[in-house]
Design an enzyme around this catalytic site. Structure first.
Site, mmCIF file in Angstrom:
data_model
loop_
_atom_site.group_PDB
_atom_site.id
_atom_site.type_symbol
_atom_site.label_atom_id
_atom_site.label_comp_id
_atom_site.label_asym_id
_atom_site.label_seq_id
_atom_site.Cartn_x
_atom_site.Cartn_y
_atom_site.Cartn_z
ATOM 1 N N ARG A 1 0.923 -1.201 -0.281
ATOM 2 C CA ARG A 1 -0.186 -0.035 0.275
ATOM 3 C C ARG A 1 1.168 1.211 -0.125
ATOM 4 O O ARG A 1 1.684 1.729 0.736
ATOM 5 C CB ARG A 1 -0.629 0.075 1.253
ATOM 6 C CG ARG A 1 -1.837 0.806 1.005
ATOM 7 C CD ARG A 1 -2.422 1.301 2.870
ATOM 8 N NE ARG A 1 -1.863 1.550 3.878
ATOM 9 C CZ ARG A 1 -1.379 1.779 4.366
ATOM 10 N NH1 ARG A 1 -2.894 0.808 5.633
ATOM 11 N NH2 ARG A 1 -1.240 2.142 5.681
ATOM 12 N N HIS B 1 -3.759 4.745 4.789
ATOM 13 C CA HIS B 1 -4.529 4.053 4.661
ATOM 14 C C HIS B 1 -5.838 4.594 3.700
ATOM 15 O O HIS B 1 -6.538 3.923 2.758
ATOM 16 C CB HIS B 1 -5.725 3.664 6.103
ATOM 17 C CG HIS B 1 -6.515 3.237 5.643
ATOM 18 N ND1 HIS B 1 -6.713 1.527 5.645
ATOM 19 C CD2 HIS B 1 -7.924 3.567 6.012
ATOM 20 C CE1 HIS B 1 -8.544 1.338 6.098
ATOM 21 N NE2 HIS B 1 -8.531 2.507 6.269
ATOM 22 N N TYR C 1 4.470 5.532 9.869
ATOM 23 C CA TYR C 1 4.403 4.747 10.853
ATOM 24 C C TYR C 1 5.336 2.763 9.720
ATOM 25 O O TYR C 1 5.948 1.936 10.056
ATOM 26 C CB TYR C 1 3.350 3.801 11.488
ATOM 27 C CG TYR C 1 2.225 3.538 10.096
ATOM 28 C CD1 TYR C 1 2.316 2.886 9.488
ATOM 29 C CD2 TYR C 1 1.067 4.768 10.526
ATOM 30 C CE1 TYR C 1 1.412 2.208 8.924
ATOM 31 C CE2 TYR C 1 0.159 4.315 9.345
ATOM 32 C CZ TYR C 1 0.281 3.527 8.724
ATOM 33 O OH TYR C 1 -0.984 3.695 7.533
HETATM 34 C C1 LIG Z 1 -14.336 -5.836 10.740
HETATM 35 C C2 LIG Z 1 -14.182 -4.325 10.813
HETATM 36 N N1 LIG Z 1 -13.237 -4.171 11.430
HETATM 37 C C3 LIG Z 1 -12.714 -3.143 11.220
HETATM 38 C C4 LIG Z 1 -13.302 -2.641 10.317
HETATM 39 C C5 LIG Z 1 -12.308 -0.892 10.503
HETATM 40 N N2 LIG Z 1 -11.594 -1.063 9.177
HETATM 41 C C6 LIG Z 1 -11.984 -0.415 7.706
HETATM 42 S S1 LIG Z 1 -10.300 -0.813 7.247
HETATM 43 C C7 LIG Z 1 -9.614 -1.716 7.808
HETATM 44 C C8 LIG Z 1 -8.123 -1.811 7.559
HETATM 45 C C9 LIG Z 1 -8.390 -2.648 6.445
HETATM 46 O O1 LIG Z 1 -6.851 -3.578 5.758
HETATM 47 P P1 LIG Z 1 -6.519 -4.703 5.368
HETATM 48 O O2 LIG Z 1 -7.461 -5.566 5.030
HETATM 49 O O3 LIG Z 1 -5.032 -5.065 5.127
HETATM 50 O O4 LIG Z 1 -7.141 -3.917 3.870
HETATM 51 P P2 LIG Z 1 -5.968 -2.592 3.310
HETATM 52 O O5 LIG Z 1 -6.978 -1.402 4.001
HETATM 53 O O6 LIG Z 1 -5.001 -2.917 3.774
HETATM 54 O O7 LIG Z 1 -6.226 -2.318 1.529
HETATM 55 C C10 LIG Z 1 -9.758 -1.399 9.338
HETATM 56 C C11 LIG Z 1 -9.566 -1.774 10.463
HETATM 57 C C12 LIG Z 1 -13.867 -2.371 9.537
HETATM 58 N N3 LIG Z 1 -14.506 -1.743 8.176
HETATM 59 N N4 LIG Z 1 -14.887 -3.787 9.829
#
Ligand SMILES: Cc1ncc(C[n+]2csc(CCOP(=O)(O)OP(=O)(O)O)c2C)c(N)n1
Ligand SMILES: [Mg+2]
Length: 345
Positions: free
Chosen positions: A264, A268, A276
């Site tokens: 990425r 985020h 970080y």
């Molecule tokens: C069940 C749930 N827990 C937490 C969140 C909050 N949240 C949204 S995106 C995210 C990180 C997602 O990381 P990843 O699955 O690795 O996808 P990336 O953003 O890195 O593509 C979090 C913690 C959520 N939307 N749903």
């Protein structure tokens, strides 16, 4: 072919890329390659547009970008047939393009405008496009996996020979729905392919704090299905792995789990400066930029030259700027509409 991989604090992990094959061996024409390339640059320009709009305070929702993920989203969607189903996640704008969604329609939705697919109720990718068979994600990570598996079950019961492609992040892969969904798809041998987009972080959480196994793909064995660990920055490797997985799915051989390793390249979302992430991690992955890699390959093959490259970049920039103008002119929905489509007892 084996390559070292710089997984955050999991540096001993190796992955096998199924590429090393050129586009002709994969059955792709020069025109296909240029289409892949154009979709990659228009996805990148779309993200550049989103970043600009965020800085101008014009984004009402989150400003998520997919820089670094273009080969994964585009190579995979390109291997689908037109009537297959796509369940994208928040970094799969490239797959939306490949499926046929226009930059204008996407921008309307991302700017939460009245004529967007959610009629201005959402500022990201949480929508359904019936005609194109795109079923967008909801906010809850992994919650769409069982839904996608249900669609795969429907395809099997109707004997339709269609495939369902779904993505999940490395973080989302720890949610219960991931395991339940994969398990039932495996047991019922459903035409379902799940790509884990392992981009090193879930928000600010690095991989070593997310799972104790070596690779996420190790889980495939536990469910009795094939798993492929691939270089997610190599569009031909992604296409190759997906083509094989879709073929298996269409032949009734059941699901495949693919772990596509990427980075990425931003926070985020745009509110997050990613401070970080150690600098050397970004430096390492910058050298593996999916667009630059493919560009180099296409130049070597004589499919791309500087003139075509400049024309395509100009075309992509114009397309995205037109989409932004178009969406900016579209109004927000009227306040009175807010309760339409809301169910109440
Ligand atoms: C069940 C749930 N827990 C937490 C969140 C909050 N949240 C949204 S995106 C995210 C990180 C997602 O990381 P990843 O699955 O690795 O996808 P990336 O953003 O890195 O593509 C979090 C913690 C959520 N939307 N749903
Ligand atoms: Mg992630």
């Amino acid at each position: 072919m084996e390559n070292d991989i710089l997984l955050t604090e999991k540096k001993d992990v190796k992955y096998k890329t199924v590429s090393g094959k050129d586009h002709e061996l994969l059955g792709l024409s020069s025109q296909d390659c240029l289409e892949l390339y154009y979709n990659m640059i228009r996805a990148r320009e779309f993200d550049n547009g989103i970043i600009r709009l965020y800085r101008q305070s014009k984004m009402l929702g989150g400003a998520y970008t997919a820089i670094g993920n273009e080969a994964t989203s585009i190579g995979s969607a390109f291997a689908l047939n037109k009537d297959d189903y796509l369940f994208p996640m928040h970094r799969d704008i490239g797959a939306h393009f490949v499926k046929g969604q226009s930059a204008k329609q996407l921008m309307l939705n991302h700017l939460a405008k009245k004529d967007g697919l959610t009629r201005g109720r959402d500022g990201t990718g949480h929508y359904y496009d019936r005609e194109l068979r795109i079923i967008g994600n909801i906010s809850h990570l992994a919650a769409m996996i069982p839904v996608a598996v249900g669609v795969a079950l429907a395809c099997k019961m109707r004997n339709e020979k269609k495939v369902v492609l779904n993505y999940i992040g490395d973080g989302g892969a720890s949610v219960g729905d991931f395991h339940e969904g994969i398990n039932i798809a495996a047991v019922m041998k459903l035409p379902f392919v799940l790509i884990i987009e392992n981009n090193q972080y879930a928000y600010s959480t690095p991989l070593k704090k997310q799972y104790a196994c070596k690779n996420l793909i190790d889980r495939a064995e536990g469910y009795g299905i094939p798993g492929e660990l691939i270089d997610g920055t190599d569009v031909l490797a992604v296409y190759d792995a997906c083509k094989l997985a879709f073929e298996r799915a269409r032949n009734g051989e059941g699901p495949t789990l693919i772990e596509s390793v990427t980075m990425r390249m931003r926070g985020h979302a745009e509110h997050d400066d990613a401070s970080y992430v150690p600098k050397e991690i970004f430096e390492y992955w910058k050298k593996k930029d999916p667009i630059e890699q493919f560009e180099k390959y296409l130049m070597q093959c004589g499919i791309l030259n500087n003139e075509i490259k400049n024309d395509l970049h100009k075309k992509a920039i114009d397309e995205i700027n037109d989409a932004i103008d178009f969406a900016e002119k579209n109004p927000y929905p009227d306040g009175e509409e807010a309760s339409e489509g809301v169910y109440a007892l």
